[in-house]
Design a protein around this motif. Structure first.
Motif, mmCIF file in Angstrom:
data_model
loop_
_atom_site.group_PDB
_atom_site.id
_atom_site.type_symbol
_atom_site.label_atom_id
_atom_site.label_comp_id
_atom_site.label_asym_id
_atom_site.label_seq_id
_atom_site.Cartn_x
_atom_site.Cartn_y
_atom_site.Cartn_z
ATOM 1 N N MET A 1 -0.990 7.691 6.016
ATOM 2 C CA MET A 1 -0.936 6.234 6.097
ATOM 3 C C MET A 1 -2.175 5.688 5.418
ATOM 4 O O MET A 1 -3.291 6.022 5.800
ATOM 5 N N LEU A 2 -1.989 4.859 4.405
ATOM 6 C CA LEU A 2 -3.138 4.340 3.684
ATOM 7 C C LEU A 2 -3.023 2.845 3.431
ATOM 8 O O LEU A 2 -1.935 2.298 3.309
ATOM 9 N N VAL A 3 -4.181 2.206 3.380
ATOM 10 C CA VAL A 3 -4.295 0.797 3.022
ATOM 11 C C VAL A 3 -4.602 0.707 1.536
ATOM 12 O O VAL A 3 -5.450 1.452 1.028
ATOM 13 N N THR A 4 -3.932 -0.199 0.840
ATOM 14 C CA THR A 4 -4.198 -0.382 -0.580
ATOM 15 C C THR A 4 -3.883 -1.809 -0.999
ATOM 16 O O THR A 4 -3.060 -2.481 -0.378
ATOM 17 N N HIS A 5 -4.543 -2.261 -2.049
ATOM 18 C CA HIS A 5 -4.214 -3.547 -2.658
ATOM 19 C C HIS A 5 -3.485 -3.334 -3.985
ATOM 20 O O HIS A 5 -3.107 -4.292 -4.649
ATOM 21 N N ASP A 6 -3.275 -2.070 -4.368
ATOM 22 C CA ASP A 6 -2.767 -1.707 -5.693
ATOM 23 C C ASP A 6 -1.280 -1.397 -5.637
ATOM 24 O O ASP A 6 -0.854 -0.442 -4.977
ATOM 25 N N VAL A 7 -0.483 -2.173 -6.356
ATOM 26 C CA VAL A 7 0.970 -1.954 -6.387
ATOM 27 C C VAL A 7 1.297 -0.575 -6.939
ATOM 28 O O VAL A 7 2.218 0.098 -6.453
ATOM 29 N N LYS A 8 0.556 -0.117 -7.935
ATOM 30 C CA LYS A 8 0.817 1.192 -8.520
ATOM 31 C C LYS A 8 0.620 2.309 -7.496
ATOM 32 O O LYS A 8 1.360 3.296 -7.486
ATOM 33 N N VAL A 9 -0.375 2.140 -6.654
ATOM 34 C CA VAL A 9 -0.629 3.119 -5.597
ATOM 35 C C VAL A 9 0.469 3.060 -4.547
ATOM 36 O O VAL A 9 1.058 4.076 -4.165
ATOM 37 N N ALA A 10 0.772 1.866 -4.066
ATOM 38 C CA ALA A 10 1.782 1.714 -3.014
ATOM 39 C C ALA A 10 3.149 2.189 -3.470
ATOM 40 O O ALA A 10 3.928 2.722 -2.671
ATOM 41 N N ALA A 11 3.448 2.021 -4.755
ATOM 42 C CA ALA A 11 4.761 2.429 -5.275
ATOM 43 C C ALA A 11 4.954 3.934 -5.231
ATOM 44 O O ALA A 11 6.086 4.419 -5.338
ATOM 45 N N GLU B 1 7.607 0.346 -9.095
ATOM 46 C CA GLU B 1 6.601 -0.707 -9.125
ATOM 47 C C GLU B 1 7.242 -2.082 -9.259
ATOM 48 O O GLU B 1 6.838 -3.042 -8.590
ATOM 49 N N GLN B 2 8.258 -2.191 -10.112
ATOM 50 C CA GLN B 2 8.925 -3.473 -10.320
ATOM 51 C C GLN B 2 9.646 -3.923 -9.054
ATOM 52 O O GLN B 2 9.575 -5.103 -8.665
#
Length: 254
Positions: free
Chosen positions: A199-209, A242-243
């Motif tokens: 489980m991670l926190v991120t602000h990056d769409v590329k990471v979350a995708a 990502e899209q």
């Protein structure tokens, strides 16, 4: 539902200048064993606070967090520390390696504390982890003799040394360039495929995708829960994912 971690009506309130400030507002969630979950949301939405409270690093104001059948609120600080040491791993944006220790010593120190085998066994496992993450040659280096991406790989090895059931990451790629961030996410993906919950926190769409499921927070609440599914092969459908994720985030008010 089979869960490794469940929060119910979780609240966190701070007192600032004699005024209460609610950072988490009746948050409920469930994480299944083996899931790869990311948490997104605007700055100040409560993402990191959620991570710290469900991992026991911070004490909840009210509500319930159950990890593998154990209610965290019932544990003393010492019991919580022991649980985190043996069952949880942590990777942060600020790598927080000890400056007075070499890289392999940073990796093994928590395993020595947990007494997870003999020193020989622990050192061998540490070297296996370093080989797995591509930093074998750095075992005897000081932390000043490695790049940011290499140090983050060492931090991942440190998080894995006690064979945790879950790894928590707070912006683990936030201080890295895009190439290093991609490499770190591939390591996380391999770890997750081996069965470890992440489980991670991120602000990056590329990471979350690249994660399986995305939780979206606003004003201390989870306002959306988007299931992307497992990433089947590295980079095979990243752009499409990502899209889709970006469209959903915009609909949620990101």
């Amino acid at each position: 539902m089979n869960t490794i971690l469940a929060a119910k009506d979780l609240c966190k309130t701070y007192v600032v200048n004699k005024r209460e400030q609610t950072v988490l507002n009746n948050v409920s969630l469930q994480i299944k064993p083996g899931e790869f979950v990311s948490v997104m949301g605007p700055s100040g939405s409560g993402k990191s606070t959620l991570l710290y409270n469900i991992s026991g690093m911070d004490k909840m104001t009210s509500g319930s967090v159950v990890f593998k059948g154990t209610e965290l609120a019932d544990l003393s600080e010492k019991e919580m520390s022991v649980l985190r040491l043996h069952k949880m791993g942590f990777v942060f944006q600020q790598i927080n390696l000890l400056k007075n220790l070499g890289i392999i010593d940073n990796i093994v120190v928590s395993a020595y504390m947990a007494k997870n085998g003999s020193r020989k066994e622990i050192n061998q496992f540490a070297r296996e982890l370093m080989a797995r993450t591509g930093i074998s040659e750095l075992a005897d280096n000081d932390i000043t003799q490695a790049s940011g991406g290499q140090l983050q790989r060492a931090a991942i090895c440190r998080a894995l040394i006690n064979k945790p059931d879950i790894i928590f990451g707070d912006e683990p790629t936030g201080a890295l360039n895009s190439k290093s961030a991609n490499e770190i996410m591939e390591i996380f993906r391999d770890i997750n495929e081996s069965g470890t919950t992440i489980m991670l926190v991120t602000h990056d769409v590329k990471v979350a995708a690249k994660t399986e499921r995305v939780l979206f927070m606003i004003d201390g609440r989870i306002e959306g829960d988007y299931y992307l599914g497992k990433l089947q092969a590295a980079n095979n459908d990243n752009i499409e994912r990502e899209q889709k994720l970006l469209q959903w985030l915009l609909e949620m008010g990101w």
